[in-house]
Design an enzyme around this catalytic site. Structure first.
Site, mmCIF file in Angstrom:
data_model
loop_
_atom_site.group_PDB
_atom_site.id
_atom_site.type_symbol
_atom_site.label_atom_id
_atom_site.label_comp_id
_atom_site.label_asym_id
_atom_site.label_seq_id
_atom_site.Cartn_x
_atom_site.Cartn_y
_atom_site.Cartn_z
ATOM 1 N N HIS A 121 3.469 -9.652 -10.002
ATOM 2 C CA HIS A 121 3.922 -10.655 -9.033
ATOM 3 C C HIS A 121 4.526 -11.800 -9.848
ATOM 4 C CE1 HIS A 121 0.405 -8.792 -7.028
ATOM 5 N NE2 HIS A 121 1.005 -9.047 -5.887
ATOM 6 N N ASP A 149 1.979 -14.103 -11.228
ATOM 7 C CA ASP A 149 1.069 -13.563 -12.256
ATOM 8 C C ASP A 149 1.543 -13.997 -13.636
ATOM 9 O OD1 ASP A 149 -0.101 -12.059 -10.242
ATOM 10 O OD2 ASP A 149 0.936 -10.198 -10.793
ATOM 11 N N GLU A 191 4.589 -2.078 1.398
ATOM 12 C CA GLU A 191 3.245 -1.531 1.161
ATOM 13 C C GLU A 191 2.348 -1.800 2.361
ATOM 14 O OE1 GLU A 191 1.580 -2.511 -2.687
ATOM 15 O OE2 GLU A 191 -0.429 -2.624 -1.817
ATOM 16 N N GLU A 240 -0.926 2.966 -0.676
ATOM 17 C CA GLU A 240 -2.122 2.683 -1.506
ATOM 18 C C GLU A 240 -3.356 3.342 -0.896
ATOM 19 O OE1 GLU A 240 -2.570 -1.261 -3.101
ATOM 20 O OE2 GLU A 240 -4.735 -1.252 -2.794
ATOM 21 N N HIS A 281 -5.891 1.027 1.024
ATOM 22 C CA HIS A 281 -5.323 0.556 2.292
ATOM 23 C C HIS A 281 -5.320 1.678 3.328
ATOM 24 C CE1 HIS A 281 -2.860 -2.664 -0.135
ATOM 25 N NE2 HIS A 281 -4.165 -2.750 -0.320
ATOM 26 N N ASP A 316 0.346 3.123 -4.932
ATOM 27 C CA ASP A 316 -0.623 2.259 -5.598
ATOM 28 C C ASP A 316 -1.885 3.096 -5.733
ATOM 29 O OD1 ASP A 316 0.967 0.136 -6.104
ATOM 30 O OD2 ASP A 316 -0.189 -1.333 -4.957
ATOM 31 N N ASP A 356 -11.347 -3.985 0.527
ATOM 32 C CA ASP A 356 -10.449 -3.465 -0.483
ATOM 33 C C ASP A 356 -11.100 -3.601 -1.866
ATOM 34 O OD1 ASP A 356 -8.017 -2.413 -1.209
ATOM 35 O OD2 ASP A 356 -6.936 -4.310 -1.160
ATOM 36 N N ASP A 380 -10.499 -1.728 -4.544
ATOM 37 C CA ASP A 380 -9.521 -1.483 -5.622
ATOM 38 C C ASP A 380 -10.148 -0.880 -6.873
ATOM 39 O OD1 ASP A 380 -7.375 -2.381 -4.139
ATOM 40 O OD2 ASP A 380 -7.304 -4.363 -5.063
ATOM 41 N N ASP A 395 -3.189 -0.170 -9.138
ATOM 42 C CA ASP A 395 -3.610 -1.399 -8.462
ATOM 43 C C ASP A 395 -5.140 -1.345 -8.335
ATOM 44 O OD1 ASP A 395 -3.784 -3.696 -7.085
ATOM 45 O OD2 ASP A 395 -2.471 -3.131 -5.435
HETATM 46 C C1 XUL Z 1 -3.282 -6.177 -2.126
HETATM 47 C C2 XUL Z 1 -2.344 -5.325 -2.866
HETATM 48 C C3 XUL Z 1 -1.312 -6.044 -3.650
HETATM 49 C C4 XUL Z 1 0.019 -5.394 -3.623
HETATM 50 C C5 XUL Z 1 1.095 -6.192 -4.302
HETATM 51 O O1 XUL Z 1 -4.235 -5.495 -1.404
HETATM 52 O O2 XUL Z 1 -2.457 -4.118 -2.856
HETATM 53 O O3 XUL Z 1 -1.787 -6.198 -4.931
HETATM 54 O O4 XUL Z 1 -0.012 -4.139 -4.226
HETATM 55 O O5 XUL Z 1 1.240 -7.453 -3.765
HETATM 56 CO CO CO Z 2 -1.388 -2.609 -3.772
#
Ligand code: XUL
Ligand code: CO
Length: 437
Positions: free
Chosen positions: A102, A105, A233, A269, A272, A297, A308, A310, A340
């Protein structure tokens, strides 16, 4: 090779499944040919800058736990430069072909957008220099339109036109930077594009404005000659109660409804997908059959939790299903598999950055090999083909060819005494998959 922050970590090499070395790949053998091309070209792994380098292990109940010397540097620009060195060292030692970031970042915000852009430019020229020495490319860039308090009501869907203008200008700059660094894609994740209550929400203007922002982005990409793929996304909830880009199905209808479907594809993702009540494979399949699969992702959520998390992918069954879809899609390029994924707050040592990525890379490499064996064997695909064989001749073919109407179908079936169905053999198919592992 950079060797500042991870002095104990060597360049990670493939050593094979028998190796006991934690800092070696057991299955990811980048140049090994699978289904006609090197593994690395199927997988197109990418390091997620914000997760690997910035996440500090903080959660709503406690402070960060991660040992990250680069994060303790107090001068914001000096810290940004150190983070960057840590990223390039990690990416190079992992042999990762891509990274993603991003805008916020990589460089700190200033008092105005002009100042912020200046900070960004300074770091971007540094990244450009690193990219000449370290063999890594940018999979995608994106704008962070969710962290700063100005985005409390959303960005493209904010009730405040000043915020909409800020979001537009920020995306403009982030696209320029992504273009400058040769990014293969540009991602939109609608971090605050949604609502918590309909009591104060004009859903119509919010959705229309979101589409306006995306149209501007697509036009601007063309204007500056950015040839990369634009991606959206999906995520159903978090941070807002209802995110507009709920899932692949919602995005498909949104893009088509607003005439954007020829400019965007979808970045799916895992975490998600499961928050939306789907499997990762379901979301990838739905995108694929609509020719909208853009990128992945690659993470995994905890099936016992509703948020989430991750995590790094270690679920082999799921990796097989993912790679089965990717092989049938004919590959992911120009997309890839972006990790991610962040470390659990108990895994706080710097070396864990490597162990986690090795675990996930090996999982997908194995998934790829198993999926390739399943496809080569052909039993599974033949079973599906035969299950629908009725649509290739007779009345089935007439339905598919649009030559049947209600009257014709009634004439065909009305005096037929017996309709024959065949078993779906789910359990047998599940055991078939196991045979290839
Ligand atoms: C948030 C997510 C983000 C996107 C990019 O849940 O997945 O990190 O991948 O903004
Ligand atoms: Co993501």
């Amino acid at each position: 090779m950079l060797n500042e922050f991870f002095p104990n970590v060597p360049k990670i090499q493939y050593e094979g499944p028998e190796s006991d070395n934690p800092f070696a790949f057991k299955f990811y053998d980048p140049d090994k040919a699978v289904a006609g091309k090197p593994m690395k070209d199927h997988l197109r792994f990418s390091l997620a800058y914000w997760q690997a380098i910035l996440s500090d292990g903080a959660d709503p109940f406690g402070a960060g736990t991660m040992q990250r010397p680069w994060l303790s540097i107090t001068d914001p620009m000096e810290q940004a430069k150190a983070r960057m060195r840590a990223m390039f060292e990690a990416v190079e030692k992992l042999g990762m072909p891509f990274f993603c970031f991003h805008d916020r970042d990589i460089a700190p915000e200033g008092d105005t957008l002009r100042e912020t852009n200046r900070n960004l430019d300074e770091i971007v020229s540094l990244i450009k220099e690193y990219m000449q020495h370290v063999n890594v490319k940018l999979l995608w860039g994106t704008a962070c339109l969710f962290k700063h308090p100005r985005f409390a009501h959303g960005a493209g869907t904010s009730c405040n036109p000043d915020v909409f203008a800020y979001a537009a200008a920020e995306v403009k700059k982030a696209m320029e930077v992504t273009h400058e660094l040769g990014g293969a894609n540009y991602v939109f994740w609608g971090g605050r594009e949604g609502y918590d209550t309909l009591l104060h929400t004009d859903m119509k203007i919010e959705l229309d404005n979101m589409a306006r922002l995306l149209h501007m982005a697509a036009d601007y990409a063309k204007e500056i000659g950015f040839k990369g793929q634009l991606l959206i996304e999906p995520k159903p909830k978090e941070p807002t109660v209802h995110q507009y880009d709920y899932d692949v199905g919602n995005i498909l209808s949104f893009l088509r409804g607003y005439g954007l479907d020829d400019r965007f594809k979808i970045n799916v993702e895992q975490n998600h997908a499961i928050l939306a009540g789907h499997s990762f494979q379901h979301e990838i399949r739905l995108a694929r059959i609509n020719n909208m699969l853009g990128s992945l992702d690659a993470n995994q959520g905890d099936y016992l939790l509703g948020w989430d998390t991750d995590q790094f992918t270690t679920n082999l069954y799921e990796a097989i299903a993912v790679m089965y879809e990717v092989l049938h899609a004919g590959g992911l390029a120009p997309g890839g598999m972006n990790f991610d994924a962040k470390l659990r707050r108990q895994s706080f040592e710097p070396d864990d950055i490597f162990l986690s990525h090795i675990a996930a890379m090996d999982t997908y490499a194995r998934g790829l090999e198993v999926a390739d064996r399943i496809i080569n064997d052909g039993t599974l695909d033949r079973f599906v083909e035969e299950r629908y064989a009725g649509y290739r001749s007779g009345i089935g073919k007439e339905i598919v060819d649009g030559k049947a109407d209600f009257k014709k179908l009634e004439d065909y079936i009305i005096d037929k005494a017996d309709i024959q169905n065949r078993s779906g053999r789910r359990e047998w198919l599940e055991s078939l998959i196991n045979r290839f592992i």
